[in-house]
Design a protein around this motif. Structure first.
Motif, short mmCIF file in Angstrom:
data_model
loop_
_atom_site.label_atom_id
_atom_site.label_comp_id
_atom_site.label_asym_id
_atom_site.label_seq_id
_atom_site.Cartn_x
_atom_site.Cartn_y
_atom_site.Cartn_z
N HIS A 64 0.83 -1.21 0.00
CA HIS A 64 0.00 0.00 0.00
C HIS A 64 0.86 1.25 0.00
O HIS A 64 0.46 2.28 -0.52
CB HIS A 64 -0.99 -0.02 1.17
N VAL A 65 2.07 1.17 0.56
CA VAL A 65 2.98 2.33 0.55
C VAL A 65 3.40 2.63 -0.88
O VAL A 65 3.36 3.78 -1.33
CB VAL A 65 4.22 2.06 1.43
N PHE A 66 3.78 1.60 -1.63
CA PHE A 66 4.19 1.80 -3.02
C PHE A 66 3.03 2.29 -3.87
O PHE A 66 3.19 3.15 -4.74
CB PHE A 66 4.79 0.53 -3.60
N ALA A 67 1.85 1.75 -3.64
CA ALA A 67 0.67 2.19 -4.39
C ALA A 67 0.38 3.66 -4.11
O ALA A 67 0.09 4.43 -5.04
CB ALA A 67 -0.54 1.34 -4.04
N TYR A 68 0.47 4.06 -2.85
CA TYR A 68 0.24 5.46 -2.48
C TYR A 68 1.26 6.36 -3.17
O TYR A 68 0.92 7.40 -3.74
CB TYR A 68 0.34 5.61 -0.97
N GLN A 69 2.52 5.96 -3.14
CA GLN A 69 3.57 6.77 -3.77
C GLN A 69 3.37 6.86 -5.28
O GLN A 69 3.58 7.91 -5.87
CB GLN A 69 4.95 6.19 -3.46
N LYS A 70 2.93 5.80 -5.88
CA LYS A 70 2.73 5.79 -7.32
C LYS A 70 1.58 6.71 -7.71
O LYS A 70 1.68 7.50 -8.64
CB LYS A 70 2.45 4.37 -7.80
N VAL A 71 0.46 6.63 -6.97
CA VAL A 71 -0.72 7.44 -7.29
C VAL A 71 -0.53 8.89 -6.87
O VAL A 71 -0.74 9.81 -7.67
CB VAL A 71 -1.98 6.83 -6.62
N ARG A 72 -0.13 9.11 -5.64
CA ARG A 72 -0.06 10.46 -5.09
C ARG A 72 1.11 11.27 -5.64
O ARG A 72 1.00 12.44 -5.95
CB ARG A 72 0.04 10.37 -3.57
N PHE A 73 2.28 10.63 -5.75
CA PHE A 73 3.48 11.33 -6.18
C PHE A 73 3.86 11.05 -7.62
O PHE A 73 4.83 11.61 -8.12
CB PHE A 73 4.67 10.95 -5.28
N GLY A 74 3.12 10.19 -8.28
CA GLY A 74 3.47 9.83 -9.66
C GLY A 74 4.82 9.12 -9.71
O GLY A 74 5.58 9.30 -10.66
N LEU A 75 5.12 8.35 -8.68
CA LEU A 75 6.43 7.71 -8.57
C LEU A 75 6.63 6.71 -9.69
O LEU A 75 5.87 5.77 -9.86
CB LEU A 75 6.58 7.01 -7.21
N PHE A 76 7.65 6.96 -10.46
CA PHE A 76 8.08 6.04 -11.51
C PHE A 76 9.58 6.18 -11.57
O PHE A 76 10.10 7.26 -11.85
CB PHE A 76 7.43 6.40 -12.85
N ILE A 77 10.29 5.14 -11.27
CA ILE A 77 11.74 5.23 -11.19
C ILE A 77 12.35 4.76 -12.51
O ILE A 77 12.33 3.59 -12.84
CB ILE A 77 12.29 4.41 -10.01
N CYS A 78 12.83 5.71 -13.25
CA CYS A 78 13.50 5.45 -14.52
C CYS A 78 14.71 6.38 -14.54
O CYS A 78 14.62 7.52 -14.99
CB CYS A 78 12.54 5.72 -15.68
N THR A 79 15.82 5.90 -14.03
CA THR A 79 17.00 6.72 -13.90
C THR A 79 18.22 6.00 -14.46
O THR A 79 18.17 4.80 -14.73
CB THR A 79 17.30 7.05 -12.42
N ILE A 80 19.28 6.75 -14.62
CA ILE A 80 20.55 6.16 -15.00
C ILE A 80 21.38 6.06 -13.73
O ILE A 80 21.69 7.06 -13.10
CB ILE A 80 21.27 7.03 -16.05
N GLY A 81 21.67 4.86 -13.31
CA GLY A 81 22.48 4.65 -12.13
C GLY A 81 21.66 4.35 -10.89
O GLY A 81 20.57 4.90 -10.70
N LEU A 82 22.20 3.48 -10.07
CA LEU A 82 21.53 3.06 -8.85
C LEU A 82 21.42 4.20 -7.84
O LEU A 82 20.43 4.33 -7.14
CB LEU A 82 22.28 1.87 -8.24
N GLU A 83 22.45 5.05 -7.77
CA GLU A 83 22.45 6.16 -6.80
C GLU A 83 21.27 7.10 -7.05
O GLU A 83 20.62 7.56 -6.12
CB GLU A 83 23.76 6.94 -6.85
N ARG A 84 21.00 7.40 -8.31
CA ARG A 84 19.87 8.29 -8.63
C ARG A 84 18.54 7.64 -8.29
O ARG A 84 17.63 8.29 -7.80
CB ARG A 84 19.91 8.70 -10.10
N ALA A 85 18.43 6.34 -8.56
CA ALA A 85 17.19 5.63 -8.24
C ALA A 85 16.98 5.62 -6.73
O ALA A 85 15.87 5.83 -6.24
CB ALA A 85 17.25 4.21 -8.79
N GLU A 86 18.07 5.38 -5.98
CA GLU A 86 17.98 5.37 -4.52
C GLU A 86 17.59 6.74 -3.99
O GLU A 86 16.79 6.85 -3.06
CB GLU A 86 19.30 4.94 -3.90
#
Length: 111
Positions: A64-86
């Motif tokens: 439910h935390v991930f779902a909330y972040q995806k809906v509320r914040f538009g969370l989509f992690i598409c980055t170059i490098g692990l540090e940026r994703a983190e």
């Protein structure tokens, strides 16, 4: 795989269950907590249903935390490098925790 992560259980839904994945986990001494699929046209065995319910109750606390972040914040992690994703995930977690804090503070203030 991060050496900082000392957990040995891997949680996932049934889409990730395959012999290849199960072998990979076993080779690394990881415990599979991946859901099992129901056989088509047959009822799910009682033992499997109980195990699935237990796994689902644990996964629900995280999902439910991930779902909330995806809906509320538009969370989509598409980055170059692990540090940026983190960094992106860390910021989303901070924002989520601040929202939860505000929710609980308001609830406590109103009784």
């Amino acid at each position: 795989m991060s050496q900082d992560n000392t957990g040995s259980e891997v949680w996932a839904d049934s889409a990730y269950r395959s012999q290849k994945n199960e072998t990979w986990l076993a080779e690394r001494m990881l415990t599979s907590r991946i859901h099992r699929r129901k056989l088509a046209g047959k009822p799910m065995p009682e033992v499997t249903a109980r195990a699935k319910a237990k796994k689902s109750s644990i996964r629900a606390a995280v999902d439910h935390v991930f779902a909330y972040q995806k809906v509320r914040f538009g969370l989509f992690i598409c980055t170059i490098g692990l540090e940026r994703a983190e960094a992106k995930l860390t910021l989303a977690n901070i924002a989520y925790n601040m929202n939860r804090l505000i929710f609980h503070e308001r609830r406590a203030a109103t009784g």
